[in-house]
Structures are given as C-alpha cells and as structure tokens.
Enzyme design. Structure first.
Site, short mmCIF file in Angstrom:
data_model
loop_
_atom_site.label_atom_id
_atom_site.label_comp_id
_atom_site.label_asym_id
_atom_site.label_seq_id
_atom_site.Cartn_x
_atom_site.Cartn_y
_atom_site.Cartn_z
N GLY A 151 0.81 -1.20 0.00
CA GLY A 151 0.00 0.00 0.00
C GLY A 151 0.85 1.26 0.00
O GLY A 151 1.84 1.37 0.73
N GLY A 152 0.49 2.23 -0.85
CA GLY A 152 1.17 3.52 -0.86
C GLY A 152 2.39 3.61 -1.76
O GLY A 152 3.05 4.65 -1.80
N VAL A 153 2.71 2.55 -2.51
CA VAL A 153 3.92 2.60 -3.33
C VAL A 153 3.70 3.33 -4.66
O VAL A 153 4.65 3.67 -5.35
CB VAL A 153 4.49 1.19 -3.62
CG1 VAL A 153 4.96 0.52 -2.34
CG2 VAL A 153 3.46 0.32 -4.35
N ASP B 76 -9.13 -0.71 -5.74
CA ASP B 76 -8.62 -0.15 -4.50
C ASP B 76 -9.66 0.81 -3.93
O ASP B 76 -10.16 1.68 -4.65
CB ASP B 76 -7.31 0.59 -4.76
CG ASP B 76 -6.55 0.88 -3.48
OD1 ASP B 76 -7.19 1.32 -2.52
OD2 ASP B 76 -5.33 0.66 -3.44
N THR C 47 -0.72 5.32 -9.85
CA THR C 47 0.03 6.15 -10.80
C THR C 47 0.59 5.29 -11.93
O THR C 47 0.45 5.62 -13.12
CB THR C 47 1.17 6.88 -10.09
OG1 THR C 47 0.62 7.76 -9.11
CG2 THR C 47 2.01 7.68 -11.07
#
Length: 324
Positions: free
Chosen positions: A11-13, A39, A17
């Site tokens: 999560g958050g990588v 997500d 994008t």
C-alpha cells in the site's frame, strides 16, 4: 504482452500512478484499453481529474482509454444480496431469518470483501470484449494474493460440495419411493446447478489468470517495500503466477554536482542508499527491474503522467488470448 495486466504492491507505493500511466501508454499506442481500480481509495478519478463509477467511462482527452472504479462496500452488499435471494428460493420460510442473520455477520468479514471483489474483477475479465487490454490497479499485495489464490482452492472445495450434494440426493431418492417409482430430484436440482456454475466460474478465473494475465509489482526504494516485494514474488510463484517485472517508484532525485549544502548532502546519502537497495533488487529478485521513476514535486497527472508512461519499459502490444 497479455491482454490482462495487474499492478500490485505494498500500500502507498504508487500502484495507481503506474497503472494509469501504463494504461495511457497502451491507449496512445492505439490499444483500446480499460483501467480498473479495485482499491477503495478511488485514486484513478484523482489521476484523471474525472469521476468514474461502476460502469466503464471514456477518459476525457485520451482516445482509446476508459476507466471504472469498483466500490468494495457496494460489491459486498450486492454479493450478499445475491446469495440471500438465491438461498431464499431454495429453503423453507423458517430458515430465511437465520440466513439473513448469518449474512449480516458475514458482511463484516474480510472473506466477504475479498470474495465479492474477486467475483467482480473476474466478471470484468469475462466481459472484456470491447477492449484489447484491461489494466487492473489492484489492492495492496496481501489482499491481492489472497484473491489470486482462491481459484484452485475453491475449485476443489466446490467439487467436494457437489459430491456431498449428489450423495444426499441419491439417499433421498432411494428412501422416497411412491408407487414403486423413485422420486427423481437430481436433474434440475438448484443447489447442484449453482455449485456447477461456481465451479465453472473458478475454472475460468484460474485459467484466465494463469494463461492470459501478466503481473507486475511496484515498489519503493525502502527496505520494507523491498522485503514485501520479495515475499510477494515467492508467494505468487507458489500460486503458479510469475511476476513479469518490477517498477521502482518514488526515487529520490540527485542534486546538482555544484550543490553542497545540508539538503544536497542529505539527498546524496539518500540516493546512495536507494541505489544499494535497487542493486539488491536487480541481483536477488527473480523479476527484472523495468523502470525507475523519480518522485515529482507535484501530483502525477496530465503531462507528468505522460512522462511516467514514457519511463515504463513495458510492452504494449497485445498477444492473442490463450484461454479467454
């Protein structure tokens, strides 16, 4: 490249994008593409500055690209409602209230969330005819792996249930004899029909994921992310799902050579540490590093998304499906 492409990772990588950038890269190359967010953060809408829902919508300003965002809570509710409706038709009225109580409790369990989400993205794969490529911005690694591990487990589970159901019906038919003729209920049994339907569903899912899907992992240059990626590669290999490549995201940019202030020294030390970790990734992980994407000073959208797309060394041409 396979028709279905998944980008996973901790999560958050930056999976969203990278997923959106790759989807744009495919569309720019003339590949009719759908990007799907599974997500709950719903960041695809933020990337394209456009609100998306549960049905595919064209992305404004990018020909050949559509997007949809799956709402996990709505999927769980719809999933359990479908189970409730099917069971209510097959049990006595006295059982309906008990079924409702059990399903209300099931609504809060992680298994219900993952099962509903799994069903939805397999449904997208089954109905992907309008698109040459479907790109999935998946949930964080742990949840994704549990979803991808379901087909083989559930196929055998459903087969056992069907075997038990046939035994039960067979005993019932032998016991329920009227006018010396057995009552035949095996043919057209709704429970058996539903189990067979689910078995075929999971067979499709397993075949599609193993034959027509490519998996990529996004990581950041920190030790936790590298460790998670290493575990994910091993776990996916156990499921018979090979990781085709890695994308290193949010790398620290190097300062200019003539800068030597405190900030520049910090950046150089950080860049050096990140390089050492990426060297480890290249040497030790069983998947090639296909892109190294530096952090931007503002949100990645518009022209910046195009820049990231150009940095992704991932094929966009589409292979003929082998299974779907």
């Amino acid at each position: 490249m396979k028709p279905f492409v998944f980008f996973g990772g901790k999560g958050g990588v930056g999976k969203t994008t990278v997923s959106c950038a790759y989807a744009q890269k495919c569309a720019d190359a003339g590949v009719e593409t759908l990007v799907v967010s599974t997500d709950p953060a719903h960041s695809v809408s933020d990337v394209f500055d456009q609100q998306f829902g549960d049905a595919p919508e064209s992305v404004e300003g990018i020909d050949g690209l559509s997007a949809l965002e799956i709402d996990p809570d709505e999927e769980v509710t719809a999933h359990l409602d479908d189970i409730r409706n099917r069971l209510s038709d097959q049990v006595s009225a006295s059982m309906v209230n008990e079924i409702n109580k059990q399903l209300e409790m099931a609504h809060q369990t992680p298994g219900a969330y993952e099962s509903a989400l799994f069903d939805r993205f397999v449904e997208v794969m089954r109905n992907s005819d309008p698109y040459d490529r479907v790109v999935f911005d998946t949930a964080p690694t742990g949840s994704t792996l549990r979803l991808l591990g379901l087909p083989e487990f559930l196929e055998s589970w459903v087969e056992r249930l069907m075997h038990k159901r046939r035994q039960s019906i067979d005993l019932f038919e032998k016991a329920a004899v009227g006018n010396n003729e057995p009552r035949r209920v095996m043919d057209g049994d709704p429970v058996l029909a539903r189990l067979q339907e689910r078995k075929e569903f999971f067979e499709f899912a397993g075949g599609a994921l193993r034959e027509d899907a490519a998996f990529f992992l996004v990581l950041n240059p920190d030790q936790l992310s590298v460790n998670e990626t290493e575990r994910a590669i091993a776990d996916m290999d156990d499921e018979g799902l090979a990781v085709r490549g890695l994308v290193a995201n949010k790398l620290t940019p190097s300062p200019d050579d003539d800068e030597n202030g405190r900030g520049a020294r910090y950046l150089r030390d950080r860049v050096e540490t990140e390089r050492e970790r990426l060297d480890h990734v290249r040497e030790s992980l069983d998947a090639p590093l296909l892109a190294e994407i530096q952090s931007r000073t503002r949100e990645v959208k518009g022209d910046l998304l195009t820049e990231v797309a150009n940095e992704l060394d991932v094929e966009v041409g589409v292979e003929e499906p082998a299974f779907v």
